[in-house]
Motif scaffolding. Structure first.
Motif, PDB file in Angstrom:
ATOM      1  N   GLN A  30      28.365   4.619  32.247  1.00 48.95           N
ATOM      2  CA  GLN A  30      27.298   4.709  31.270  1.00 48.95           C
ATOM      3  C   GLN A  30      27.774   5.954  30.167  1.00 48.95           C
ATOM      4  N   PRO A  31      28.505   6.292  29.728  1.00 52.49           N
ATOM      5  CA  PRO A  31      28.877   7.363  28.946  1.00 52.49           C
ATOM      6  C   PRO A  31      27.907   7.286  27.743  1.00 52.49           C
ATOM      7  N   VAL A  32      27.305   8.176  27.417  1.00 54.63           N
ATOM      8  CA  VAL A  32      26.404   8.408  26.269  1.00 54.63           C
ATOM      9  C   VAL A  32      26.594   9.444  25.255  1.00 54.63           C
ATOM     10  N   ASN A  46      27.895  11.164  31.498  1.00 52.46           N
ATOM     11  CA  ASN A  46      27.540   9.849  32.112  1.00 52.46           C
ATOM     12  C   ASN A  46      26.204   9.819  32.638  1.00 52.46           C
ATOM     13  N   ARG A  47      25.412   8.558  32.129  1.00 55.37           N
ATOM     14  CA  ARG A  47      23.949   8.633  32.225  1.00 55.37           C
ATOM     15  C   ARG A  47      23.770   8.200  33.355  1.00 55.37           C
ATOM     16  N   TRP A 252      22.957   1.055  17.936  1.00 57.58           N
ATOM     17  CA  TRP A 252      22.829   0.595  19.289  1.00 57.58           C
ATOM     18  C   TRP A 252      22.508  -0.892  19.538  1.00 57.58           C
ATOM     19  N   PRO A 311      26.589   0.705  22.370  1.00 59.58           N
ATOM     20  CA  PRO A 311      27.141   2.271  21.991  1.00 59.58           C
ATOM     21  C   PRO A 311      25.921   3.115  21.915  1.00 59.58           C
ATOM     22  N   MET A 312      25.939   3.922  22.596  1.00 54.66           N
ATOM     23  CA  MET A 312      25.054   5.106  22.451  1.00 54.66           C
ATOM     24  C   MET A 312      25.523   6.483  22.088  1.00 54.66           C
ATOM     25  N   CYS A 326      31.405   5.953  22.275  1.00 53.90           N
ATOM     26  CA  CYS A 326      30.840   5.899  23.753  1.00 53.90           C
ATOM     27  C   CYS A 326      30.301   4.517  23.687  1.00 53.90           C
ATOM     28  N   THR A 328      29.061   2.288  25.902  1.00 52.61           N
ATOM     29  CA  THR A 328      28.344   2.844  27.175  1.00 52.61           C
ATOM     30  C   THR A 328      28.173   1.662  28.301  1.00 52.61           C
ATOM     31  N   SER A 331      31.637   1.323  29.884  1.00 52.87           N
ATOM     32  CA  SER A 331      32.158   2.389  30.714  1.00 52.87           C
ATOM     33  C   SER A 331      33.310   2.996  30.141  1.00 52.87           C
TER      34      SER A 331
END
Length: 349
Positions: A30-32, A46-47, A252, A311-312, A326, A328, A331
């Motif tokens: 979960q890349p933010v 990464n969240r 988002w 996407p975040m 990202c 999200t 990943s």
């Protein structure tokens, strides 16, 4: 084949995607957010997930904009460290923003812990600071981060709807922001960017727009309003600006990136173009034949693989003239190169 996205005088050319689902090592969870150095080195926030110890920062390179190779995992950090304020699992509970100072130190925010963590370029934890509250210098819901030309750190506080400036050491230097839905207000703001004039752009999540202010807090312009049509937004989470002043917003809930010119006129939007499996993803497939078989059973695989999923984060890597999205919930990062010399075709020839 991926489609290139065009607008008057510019085009966005899809290059490749990078990443795969990974709790550790060569992958993202979960890349933010992503921050870049001029040499192409990247730090990806990464969240992870709830009860998930995979919240961390990945250091990597993704190669040139020719789409051919160059993806290298350089390490990760932030998984271990001092744990406090209702958590005993690790340093980060809910990592949200990431930024680099002029010396290459890495700053990351934690929205749950109301914290800024500072690392050196090798990932060693240098310090952490911040506390909950709505007073000057307090960070209720620390979110987006950006450094200005004087190497001061601007931090968005989502819960208090404030934007504050700090020295690199965490000394409070000023700020602004009023919670509400008026023309100049903010409601649960998230991402932040700064242009060459020093003006600030805030992703106003709760009001479905991006707000532009001077560094002194004077409201200058609004980008977008709630909706799904061209230029409209649904809970935007991040914003970035390119070398020519075009503005990119991680839209988002509409699962796209909306692109505006500097005067808030909508130019185009991106929905994702990743028709191929990433290099890191190929490693997973080559090691697991059952995964290959499972992919063949997905009826809309190409569509799912192509498009963004919630996407975040967005970042325009100015030194390398490329947009990093990202993607999200898939990943990965999707990478676009901007062609600012694009000429409209002459159909009368």
């Amino acid at each position: 084949m991926p489609q290139n996205t065009v607008a008057s005088g510019r085009a966005w050319l899809y290059v490749k995607n990078v990443g795969r689902q990974g709790q550790v090592g060569m992958g993202f969870s979960q890349p933010v957010g992503v921050a870049t150095l001029d040499d192409g080195t990247m730090y990806v926030a990464n969240r992870g997930g709830e009860q998930n110890p995979s919240a961390r920062i990945t250091k990597c390179t993704i190669g040139n904009t020719d789409g051919k190779g160059g993806e290298e995992f350089l390490g990760e950090f932030g998984r271990e460290g001092i744990a406090y304020q209702a958590s005993s699992r690790g340093l980060f509970e809910w990592i949200t923003g990431i930024a680099l100072d002029s010396a290459g130190n890495v700053y990351a925010s934690d929205e749950w812990k109301n914290m800024i963590a500072v690392f050196d370029a090798d990932g060693n934890l240098v310090k952490h600071w911040g506390e909950a509250g709505e007073g000057e210098g307090q960070l209720s819901g620390a979110a987006g981060l950006v450094f200005d030309a004087d190497d001061n750190l601007w931090v968005v506080s989502a819960k208090s709807s404030r934007v504050q400036k700090f020295s690199k050491d965490g000394e409070f230097l000023g700020g602004f922001g009023t919670k509400g839905n008026g023309a100049e207000d903010l409601e649960m703001p998230s991402g932040i960017a700064i242009d060459d004039a020093g003006d600030l752009y805030i992703a106003d999540w709760g009001n479905h727009r991006v707000q532009k202010y001077t560094a002194g807090g004077t409201h200058l312009r609004t980008f977008g309003s709630r909706g799904t049509r061209s230029g409209e937004l649904n809970h935007p989470l991040d914003v970035t600006i390119d070398n020519e002043g075009d503005v990119y917003v991680a839209d988002w809930m509409n699962e796209r990136v909306v692109i505006y010119d500097a005067d808030a006129r909508p130019l185009a939007y991106l929905e994702g173009d990743a028709t191929e499996v990433s290099e890191w993803g190929d490693l997973s497939l080559n090691a697991n034949p059952d995964m290959v078989k499972a992919r063949r059973r997905v009826p809309d695989l190409e569509q799912q693989q192509r498009t963004f999923r919630m996407p975040m984060g967005v970042n325009f890597d100015r030194a390398n003239n490329r947009l990093l999205v990202c993607d999200t919930l898939r990943s990965r990062l999707q990478v676009y190169e901007k062609d600012d010399t694009y000429l409209d075709p002459q159909f009368n020839l």
